[in-house]
Design a protein around this motif. Structure first.
Motif, PDB file in Angstrom:
ATOM      1  N   GLY A 254       0.340  -2.208  -0.526  1.00 25.32           N
ATOM      2  CA  GLY A 254       0.623  -0.997   0.225  1.00 25.32           C
ATOM      3  C   GLY A 254       0.411  -1.204   1.712  1.00 25.32           C
ATOM      4  O   GLY A 254      -0.274  -2.133   2.142  1.00 25.32           O
ATOM      5  N   TYR A 411       6.864  -1.393   1.418  1.00 27.16           N
ATOM      6  CA  TYR A 411       5.892  -0.731   0.568  1.00 27.16           C
ATOM      7  C   TYR A 411       6.122   0.777   0.501  1.00 27.16           C
ATOM      8  O   TYR A 411       6.764   1.368   1.359  1.00 27.16           O
ATOM      9  CB  TYR A 411       4.482  -0.997   1.074  1.00 27.16           C
ATOM     10  N   GLY A 453       3.402   3.394  -7.138  1.00 24.89           N
ATOM     11  CA  GLY A 453       4.133   3.340  -5.882  1.00 24.89           C
ATOM     12  C   GLY A 453       5.633   3.328  -6.017  1.00 24.89           C
ATOM     13  O   GLY A 453       6.192   3.194  -7.110  1.00 24.89           O
ATOM     14  N   SER A 457       5.855  -1.444  -3.889  1.00 20.54           N
ATOM     15  CA  SER A 457       4.484  -1.092  -4.264  1.00 20.54           C
ATOM     16  C   SER A 457       4.323  -0.911  -5.765  1.00 20.54           C
ATOM     17  O   SER A 457       3.225  -0.569  -6.217  1.00 20.54           O
ATOM     18  CB  SER A 457       4.035   0.179  -3.535  1.00 20.54           C
TER      19      SER A 457
END
Length: 481
Positions: A254, A411, A453, A457
């Motif tokens: 991240g 990310y 995510g 991610s």
């Protein structure tokens, strides 16, 4: 502390592995905490065989849901019983503050098992009103099968629970492989599972480095991989899953943006971002690691946040007076130091911190809490995951560019917005492409809330009912009536 972990395979404890052994150390002192066996191909194959056999063992396969729920609840009770031991072990092995281990990590681990104990009796199928005459249709939710659970070094105990609790709730068998840097509390968790009465072969525990992980992710007898770690390794796991089309859940890297608007409560934003950026020495996937602050408030923000950093006490996590501990390894320390040095070369300014701690802390993996200004959006420090106690501050002029800047990254794990304006909060939450958006909050988790995510991610979600989806597969049954 002299811990001698063993491998746990098919209900048997093994004192050595065919891959050799390695040491685990205290990142605050360099002290060797234990010598750990390294699993080899023989142990991996045996663990997979044991886990597959456990799926057909009536002791596990036919266990009533209410009894499986009691089993998970018992694991939680034992975690509470051994809480002090687990907290100290986590702090010694990982470096995190003892207060965090006692107040958040260990209780949060127990809560995961309690939460998913409640799910066991509520995993239901459905019926569907079909348009085909003379048919009755229903679905069953069944275990995915043998699950390889590969966990990281930043919160080894709690993240093991993120995966293990729902996997067991859904009736799967598992092989847990913790990060080689921090194997000790996961070893104790395996012991707790045995003590709680989990049938042999349902939970298996292997230690070792990346090669053990690769053997598991490539193994044709593994049906699912759940991995938390770097995006680069996540990509390897996706490729490895192609052999038998394993199901994969990935929680990866991240680069969370934290946006401080002109109208924000600056004191609240300072306090929240100090937590969001420096919690666990910044070793958090959702750490606030690029701060966009309105240029009209940036001097006030930096002054106040730097004052907060100045009050931090860097020291061993086991010492109650410490408010910031070490990073996990010398390798990570050097990587963080390199990122900060490159940022200065690129034109960033160090306001406070900026390097490895010296003096009495020079023997440990301590990096000074660091605030950087004059950071621009395209710098490496603003685009690459830091995973350390570093806060890069980026001044912005045009609020209309914030969403595009926040999304200008591979990310998409988490983000935060600091504002008093409700419309701004909801608009930014909708525009930012991240799995979790926190409004006027540091990053927090709860067993009932989805976690996972976007983009690089990760794949899939953990926790809440999403974890039940991740660890079950749906069977459709057609009956002629």
């Amino acid at each position: 502390m002299d811990v001698r972990p063993q491998l746990y395979v098919g209900g048997e404890w093994l004192t050595s592995g065919s891959g050799g052994e390695f040491k685990t150390t205290d990142p605050a002192t360099g002290e060797v905490l234990g010598v750990v066996p390294e699993a080899g191909r023989a142990e991996v194959d045996t663990a997979v065989e044991a886990a597959r056999a456990a799926l057909d063992d009536p002791a596990w396969r036919d266990m009533p849901p209410s009894d499986r729920a009691k089993l998970l609840w018992r694991i939680a009770e034992l975690i509470d019983e051994y809480a002090d031991e687990l907290a100290e072990m986590e702090t010694r092995d990982q470096g995190q503050l003892i207060g965090v281990a006692r107040g958040i990590n260990v209780p949060g681990t127990a809560e995961q098992f309690r939460y998913f104990a409640g799910w066991v009796t509520k995993i239901e199928g459905t019926t569907a009103p079909l348009s085909i005459p003379g048919t009755f249709h229903y679905t069953l939710r069944e275990p995915v099968g043998v699950c390889a659970l590969i966990t990281p070094w930043n919160f080894p105990l709690m993240i093991a629970a993120f995966k293990l609790a729902p996997a067991l709730a859904c009736g799967n068998s598992v092989i847990i492989k913790p990060a080689e840097q921090t194997p000790l509390t996961t070893y104790r968790l395996a012991q707790i599972c045995e003590q709680a009465g989990v049938p042999a072969g349902v939970v298996n525990f292997l230690t070792g480095g990346p090669e053990v992980g690769r053997m598991l992710t490539n193994h044709p007898g593994v049906d699912k991989v759940s991995f938390t770690g770097s995006t680069s390794v996540g990509r390897e796991i996706i490729a490895a899953s192609a052999g038998n089309l394993k199901r994969v859940t990935l929680e990866l890297g991240g680069k969370a943006p934290s946006i401080v608007t002109y109208d924000a409560d600056i004191d609240a934003a300072v306090g929240g971002n100090l937590v969001g950026s420096f919690f666990n020495s910044g070793q958090v996937c959702a750490a606030y690691s690029r701060l966009y602050v309105d240029r009209r408030r940036v001097d006030e923000f930096v002054t106040k946040v730097s004052a907060g950093v100045g009050e931090m006490r860097l020291g061993p996590g086991i010492e109650p007076e410490s408010t910031l501990g070490p990073v996990v390894s010398e390798h990570e320390l050097q990587r963080i130091d390199g990122l900060v040095r490159n940022a200065v070369t690129d034109g960033a300014e160090v306001v406070t911190g900026g390097g490895r701690a010296g003096g009495a802390l020079s023997g440990g993996n301590f990096f000074e809490p660091t605030v950087l200004t004059n950071v621009t959006h395209g710098m490496e420090i603003a685009t690459k995951e830091i995973f350390g106690p570093v806060m890069p501050v980026i001044a912005y002029d045009d609020p209309e560019e914030l969403a595009s800047h926040a999304n200008d990254t591979e990310y998409g794990l988490a983000a935060s917005v600091w504002t008093k304006d409700l419309a701004t909060a909801h608009r930014m939450a909708a525009q930012i492409k991240a799995g979790s958006v926190y409004v006027n909050l540091p990053p927090i988790l709860d067993p009932a809330a989805a976690w996972g995510g976007y983009k690089a991610s990760g794949w899939g979600k953990e926790m809440g009912h999403y974890a039940i989806d991740a660890y079950t597969q749906v069977k459709a049954v057609w009956v002629g009536v």
